[in-house]
Design a protein around this motif. Structure first.
Motif, PDB file in Angstrom:
ATOM      1  N   UNK A 151       0.985  -1.293   0.174  1.00  0.00           N
ATOM      2  CA  UNK A 151       0.184   0.305  -0.005  1.00  0.00           C
ATOM      3  C   UNK A 151       0.492   1.452  -0.111  1.00  0.00           C
ATOM      4  N   UNK A 152       1.482   0.222   0.677  1.00  0.00           N
ATOM      5  CA  UNK A 152       2.643   2.470   0.715  1.00  0.00           C
ATOM      6  C   UNK A 152       3.464   2.744  -0.664  1.00  0.00           C
ATOM      7  N   UNK A 153       4.130   1.804  -0.851  1.00  0.00           N
ATOM      8  CA  UNK A 153       4.698   2.131  -2.477  1.00  0.00           C
ATOM      9  C   UNK A 153       3.291   2.079  -3.462  1.00  0.00           C
ATOM     10  N   UNK A 154       2.228   1.860  -3.455  1.00  0.00           N
ATOM     11  CA  UNK A 154       1.586   1.876  -4.365  1.00  0.00           C
ATOM     12  C   UNK A 154       1.166   3.638  -4.471  1.00  0.00           C
ATOM     13  N   UNK A 155       1.217   3.943  -2.688  1.00  0.00           N
ATOM     14  CA  UNK A 155       0.787   5.602  -2.538  1.00  0.00           C
ATOM     15  C   UNK A 155       1.745   6.387  -3.281  1.00  0.00           C
ATOM     16  N   UNK A 156       3.267   6.416  -3.186  1.00  0.00           N
ATOM     17  CA  UNK A 156       4.179   6.664  -3.325  1.00  0.00           C
ATOM     18  C   UNK A 156       4.340   5.953  -5.366  1.00  0.00           C
ATOM     19  N   UNK A 157       4.360   5.421  -5.309  1.00  0.00           N
ATOM     20  CA  UNK A 157       4.896   5.681  -7.119  1.00  0.00           C
ATOM     21  C   UNK A 157       3.920   4.184  -8.159  1.00  0.00           C
ATOM     22  N   UNK A 158       2.687   4.976  -7.633  1.00  0.00           N
ATOM     23  CA  UNK A 158       1.477   4.004  -8.629  1.00  0.00           C
ATOM     24  C   UNK A 158      -0.005   4.720  -8.908  1.00  0.00           C
ATOM     25  N   UNK A 159      -0.020   5.468  -7.360  1.00  0.00           N
ATOM     26  CA  UNK A 159      -1.605   5.829  -7.343  1.00  0.00           C
ATOM     27  C   UNK A 159      -1.372   7.044  -8.796  1.00  0.00           C
ATOM     28  N   UNK A 160      -0.164   8.088  -8.706  1.00  0.00           N
ATOM     29  CA  UNK A 160      -0.666   8.380  -9.631  1.00  0.00           C
ATOM     30  C   UNK A 160      -1.227   8.840 -11.314  1.00  0.00           C
ATOM     31  N   UNK A 161      -1.122   7.498 -11.472  1.00  0.00           N
ATOM     32  CA  UNK A 161      -1.374   6.662 -12.353  1.00  0.00           C
ATOM     33  C   UNK A 161      -2.827   5.525 -12.233  1.00  0.00           C
ATOM     34  N   UNK A 217       3.635  -3.922  -3.980  1.00  0.00           N
ATOM     35  CA  UNK A 217       2.483  -3.490  -4.490  1.00  0.00           C
ATOM     36  C   UNK A 217       1.730  -3.569  -5.244  1.00  0.00           C
ATOM     37  N   UNK A 218       2.124  -4.210  -6.877  1.00  0.00           N
ATOM     38  CA  UNK A 218       1.455  -5.289  -7.549  1.00  0.00           C
ATOM     39  C   UNK A 218       0.252  -6.239  -6.676  1.00  0.00           C
ATOM     40  N   UNK A 219       0.438  -6.647  -5.752  1.00  0.00           N
ATOM     41  CA  UNK A 219      -0.658  -7.709  -4.384  1.00  0.00           C
ATOM     42  C   UNK A 219      -1.301  -7.661  -4.276  1.00  0.00           C
ATOM     43  N   UNK A 220      -1.165  -5.478  -3.402  1.00  0.00           N
ATOM     44  CA  UNK A 220      -1.913  -4.522  -2.769  1.00  0.00           C
ATOM     45  C   UNK A 220      -2.877  -4.658  -3.375  1.00  0.00           C
ATOM     46  N   UNK A 221      -2.868  -4.107  -5.396  1.00  0.00           N
ATOM     47  CA  UNK A 221      -3.639  -3.554  -6.461  1.00  0.00           C
ATOM     48  C   UNK A 221      -4.719  -4.632  -6.496  1.00  0.00           C
ATOM     49  N   UNK A 222      -3.923  -6.044  -7.173  1.00  0.00           N
ATOM     50  CA  UNK A 222      -5.188  -6.340  -6.915  1.00  0.00           C
ATOM     51  C   UNK A 222      -6.117  -7.359  -5.863  1.00  0.00           C
ATOM     52  N   UNK A 223      -5.495  -6.917  -4.348  1.00  0.00           N
ATOM     53  CA  UNK A 223      -6.318  -7.374  -3.424  1.00  0.00           C
ATOM     54  C   UNK A 223      -7.101  -6.312  -3.311  1.00  0.00           C
ATOM     55  N   UNK A 224      -6.625  -5.322  -3.790  1.00  0.00           N
ATOM     56  CA  UNK A 224      -8.124  -4.407  -3.794  1.00  0.00           C
ATOM     57  C   UNK A 224      -9.565  -4.215  -4.670  1.00  0.00           C
ATOM     58  N   UNK A 225      -8.663  -5.179  -5.622  1.00  0.00           N
ATOM     59  CA  UNK A 225      -9.828  -4.912  -6.896  1.00  0.00           C
ATOM     60  C   UNK A 225     -10.547  -6.096  -7.152  1.00  0.00           C
ATOM     61  N   UNK A 226      -9.809  -7.221  -6.035  1.00  0.00           N
ATOM     62  CA  UNK A 226     -11.177  -8.681  -6.402  1.00  0.00           C
ATOM     63  C   UNK A 226     -12.650  -8.363  -6.045  1.00  0.00           C
TER      64      UNK A 226
END
Ligand code: HEB
Length: 89
Positions: free
Chosen positions: A9-19, A80-89
């Motif tokens: 989640x922290x990696x996602x918030x910092x580096x992935x959420x922008x897109x 981060x990928x695992x977080x994104x997949x988990x949040x999307x299920x």
């Protein structure tokens, strides 16, 4: 699973959420299950290696290597990928 979702989640918030938060420039939006389903079908290994190496889709949309942050480790990208997949299920 072996993934650290809190780190993800922290990696996602910092580096992935922008897109991926708004789904800009062709990026699959977090939580958009319909868009993510065929991607998730590829399996975690493929999703993670494409996120580490980066790629351009047939439509010309670009996922930058490590989200454009070369300081991220393979494990951080995987989390981060695992977080994104988990949040999307
Ligand atoms: Fe991204 C896609 C992850 C960042 C843009 N991505 C993607 C995917 C994934 C990801 C898993 C899916 C793949 C497949 O389908 O195979 N990302 C990610 C992560 C991060 C990111 C983990 C952090 C590190 N991205 C990002 C950014 C951007 C992006 C920052 C902007 C700049 N992506 C993107 C796009 C896409 C993606 C555009 C889509 C492409 C296609 O179409 O396919």
């Amino acid at each position: 699973s072996a993934y650290d979702l809190a780190d993800g989640k922290s990696v996602y918030d910092n580096s992935c959420a922008s897109c991926h938060a708004a789904g800009i420039m062709g990026a699959p939006k977090l939580g958009d299950a319909e868009n993510w389903a065929p991607r998730i079908e590829q399996g975690m290994e493929t999703l993670i290696s494409k996120s580490i190496e980066g790629y351009t889709s047939e439509k010309g949309y670009m996922m930058p290597a490590r989200g454009g942050n070369p300081d991220l480790t393979d494990d951080q990208v995987a989390n981060a990928v695992a977080y994104m997949v988990e949040e999307t299920k």
